[in-house]
Design a protein around this motif. Structure first.
Motif, PDB file in Angstrom:
ATOM      1  N   UNK A   7      55.021  42.005  76.839  1.00 16.65           N
ATOM      2  CA  UNK A   7      53.538  42.528  76.607  1.00 16.65           C
ATOM      3  C   UNK A   7      52.503  41.630  75.484  1.00 16.65           C
ATOM      4  N   UNK A   8      53.272  41.650  74.477  1.00 18.16           N
ATOM      5  CA  UNK A   8      52.814  41.347  73.049  1.00 18.16           C
ATOM      6  C   UNK A   8      52.494  39.802  73.300  1.00 18.16           C
ATOM      7  N   UNK A   9      53.599  39.220  73.875  1.00 11.25           N
ATOM      8  CA  UNK A   9      53.525  37.716  74.001  1.00 11.25           C
ATOM      9  C   UNK A   9      52.529  37.146  74.556  1.00 11.25           C
ATOM     10  N   UNK A  10      51.717  37.993  75.356  1.00 10.81           N
ATOM     11  CA  UNK A  10      50.781  37.405  76.293  1.00 10.81           C
ATOM     12  C   UNK A  10      49.352  37.011  75.330  1.00 10.81           C
ATOM     13  N   UNK A  11      49.604  37.522  74.268  1.00 11.31           N
ATOM     14  CA  UNK A  11      48.347  37.102  73.354  1.00 11.31           C
ATOM     15  C   UNK A  11      48.143  35.655  73.119  1.00 11.31           C
ATOM     16  N   UNK A  12      49.388  34.977  73.063  1.00 15.16           N
ATOM     17  CA  UNK A  12      49.378  33.498  72.920  1.00 15.16           C
ATOM     18  C   UNK A  12      49.039  32.604  74.378  1.00 15.16           C
ATOM     19  N   UNK A  13      49.553  33.566  75.408  1.00 14.92           N
ATOM     20  CA  UNK A  13      49.559  32.660  76.484  1.00 14.92           C
ATOM     21  C   UNK A  13      48.101  32.893  77.056  1.00 14.92           C
ATOM     22  N   UNK A  14      47.315  33.927  76.649  1.00 15.93           N
ATOM     23  CA  UNK A  14      45.889  34.054  77.042  1.00 15.93           C
ATOM     24  C   UNK A  14      45.031  33.087  76.338  1.00 15.93           C
ATOM     25  N   UNK A  71      47.903  43.015  76.332  1.00 12.23           N
ATOM     26  CA  UNK A  71      48.089  43.337  75.092  1.00 12.23           C
ATOM     27  C   UNK A  71      48.486  44.844  74.523  1.00 12.23           C
ATOM     28  N   UNK A  72      47.448  45.614  75.025  1.00 14.42           N
ATOM     29  CA  UNK A  72      47.323  46.966  74.657  1.00 14.42           C
ATOM     30  C   UNK A  72      48.408  48.047  74.941  1.00 14.42           C
ATOM     31  N   UNK A  73      48.742  47.378  76.422  1.00 20.07           N
ATOM     32  CA  UNK A  73      50.140  48.136  76.782  1.00 20.07           C
ATOM     33  C   UNK A  73      51.213  47.966  75.820  1.00 20.07           C
ATOM     34  N   UNK A  74      51.286  46.805  75.306  1.00 18.19           N
ATOM     35  CA  UNK A  74      52.412  46.466  74.385  1.00 18.19           C
ATOM     36  C   UNK A  74      52.585  47.430  73.281  1.00 18.19           C
ATOM     37  N   UNK A  75      51.460  47.940  73.033  1.00 21.28           N
ATOM     38  CA  UNK A  75      51.637  48.631  71.870  1.00 21.28           C
ATOM     39  C   UNK A  75      51.327  50.341  71.805  1.00 21.28           C
ATOM     40  N   UNK A  76      51.322  50.760  73.434  1.00 21.94           N
ATOM     41  CA  UNK A  76      51.256  52.123  73.652  1.00 21.94           C
ATOM     42  C   UNK A  76      52.224  53.072  73.314  1.00 21.94           C
ATOM     43  N   UNK A  77      51.880  54.085  72.622  1.00 26.68           N
ATOM     44  CA  UNK A  77      53.021  55.259  72.348  1.00 26.68           C
ATOM     45  C   UNK A  77      53.561  55.557  73.673  1.00 26.68           C
TER      46      UNK A  77
END
Length: 456
Positions: free
Chosen positions: A205-212, A112-118
């Motif tokens: 990457x952000x979609x993993x929040x729901x999956x987890x 999830x954090x990778x999905x918001x990395x600069x």
């Protein structure tokens, strides 16, 4: 070599075989949780070939950018022994269930954090540093997951069908890779390359929040395995499981580690490196290669359980060796055949390659698990998975890319796959042991079976 390990004491009635509903729930928890974790790992692997060379490791030389991006891919493998050491051993001390919950959270939060990395363009060198740290965390989680997840389903089931029950987490990577590459294929075809590189790649990457969240819900509802509960009731948990594995079960650790090397390299060739080779040398677009990987992953969902069930009926180690020989030969056919070929040839080649991989990977969980006694099974399996992955999948994309840049030819790449499969063949043949049913019977209700030694 004869197995000299001490035999467990008489079984207790507390270890009665669980109801079939609990077994089905354990199989589902192992499959879904592992699939979701490998979605996270798969989305990173594909991005290492398609996105990270541009956004996190910009360079004028494409080969150099790929090498840098694949070095972060390798970090996720190199950190696996750390996860095996700390999390895998706890599976023998505090329980299987607690560990697979921790691994799910660790991998999910990192993804999830990778999905918001600069990116590099925004914060410079801090971007790849943060990416490497999060990849490291992913690897620690997977290192703990690999050895414990097969126990979750197999220790609820019939030991005589261990291959089939252990196939739940072995199906997970195929399902996760299928889902990850499907998401990326959808994103790359639904938007321009500029939009995908700008923000589209983050969606996966952000979609993993729901999956987890789904995987966590499934795993929290599960009880710990009957075998671990029996060990705990008797007070037989090891106090120093890593030391004990190296002292008393080193042979099994060598076999388990070797069993990982060849399959990991074969998987890296068809799932990761094909994205580079297919686009740079064979004339395909990234979308076409992703379609081929999707087809191969879908095929694995069929091949893996078939291969696992077959290994319960024939000699598991023999099946493994035959598949390793075929997998060593196939790259010499596949790599030259796809240059300038049709999409059908590419898809067929990847499906066959991952199909051969499945006949090793399907029974792999059972093969590795049965190298160790029940009270050291989580530690030994986790270390075997992690060590084998470090020498197999961790460095494979780097070596593939370096060999391609060195010779500008497919031949050294195919030779490398053959050497990796040879390591697996020797390790499984020389050091591997067959399953000892007496070890299982000692933790099941009824009269204890007489101990017998397992011949390698």
């Amino acid at each position: 070599m004869e197995d000299q390990r001490p035999q467990p004491p008489e079984p207790s009635g507390a270890t009665a075989r669980p109801p079939r509903r609990q077994l089905a729930r354990a199989f589902t928890a192992s499959l879904t949780g592992t699939a979701l974790e490998w979605y996270d790992f798969g989305i990173y692997s594909a991005s290492a070939a398609l996105v990270f060379p541009v956004l996190f490791f910009p360079s004028g030389d494409p080969i150099a950018s790929w090498l840098l991006a694949f070095s972060t891919y390798a970090v996720g493998y190199l950190s696996r022994p750390l996860g095996a050491f700390f999390l895998g051993k706890l599976g023998d001390v505090v329980g299987r269930k607690q560990i697979i919950v921790v691994t799910l959270l660790l991998i999910g939060v990192a993804t999830l954090l990778i999905g918001v990395l600069p990116t590099f363009a925004t914060v410079g060198v801090a971007a790849p540093i943060l990416l490497v740290l999060l990849r490291f965390a992913q690897g620690v989680g997977v290192g703990g997951e690999l050895g414990v997840a097969p126990l979750l389903s197999s220790e609820f089931g019939d030991p005589a069908r261990r291959g089939l029950w252990c196939s739940a987490p072995q199906m997970g990577p195929a399902a996760g890779t299928l889902l990850a590459n499907g998401v990326l294929a959808l994103l790359t075809t639904a938007m321009s390359r500029e939009a995908f590189l700008s923000w589209g790649w983050r969606v996966g990457f952000l979609a993993s929040a729901l999956l987890i969240a789904v995987g966590l819900w499934v795993r929290l509802k599960l009880e710990d395995t009957p075998i671990f509960r029996a060990i705990r009731e008797r007070g037989e948990q090891p106090t120093a499981p890593v030391r004990e594995v190296f002292r008393t079960e080193l042979r099994g650790l060598v076999a388990a580690s070797s069993a990982r090397v060849g399959p990991d390299v074969v998987s890296a060739l068809f799932v990761v490196f094909t994205l580079v080779y297919g686009t740079s040398k064979a004339g395909f677009t990234s979308g076409e290669v992703l379609v081929a990987v999707l087809a191969g992953s879908a095929g694995q969902l069929v091949f893996v359980p078939i291969a696992a069930a077959l290994s319960d009926r024939i000699n598991r180690r023999l099946q493994y060796v035959v598949a390793a020989v075929a997998a060593a030969i196939w790259p010499f056919v596949f790599l030259p055949a796809i240059v300038g070929a049709s999409l059908g040839v590419l898809v067929g080649g990847v499906v066959i390659g991952l199909g051969l991989h499945s006949f090793m990977y399907g029974p792999q969980g059972a093969l590795i698990t049965e190298q160790f006694s029940p009270r050291l099974r989580s530690t030994g399996s986790s270390l075997g998975f992690a060590i084998g992955s470090t020498f197999g999948g961790a460095v494979a994309p780097l070596i593939f890319t370096a060999l391609l840049g060195w010779q500008d030819s497919w031949f050294p790449v195919a030779c490398y796959v053959a050497v990796a499969c040879a390591v697996t063949i020797v390790g499984v043949t020389v050091f591997g042991r067959n399953h000892d049913m007496a070890e299982e019977a000692a933790y099941q209700p009824g009269p204890a079976m007489p101990a017998r030694s397992a011949q390698g």
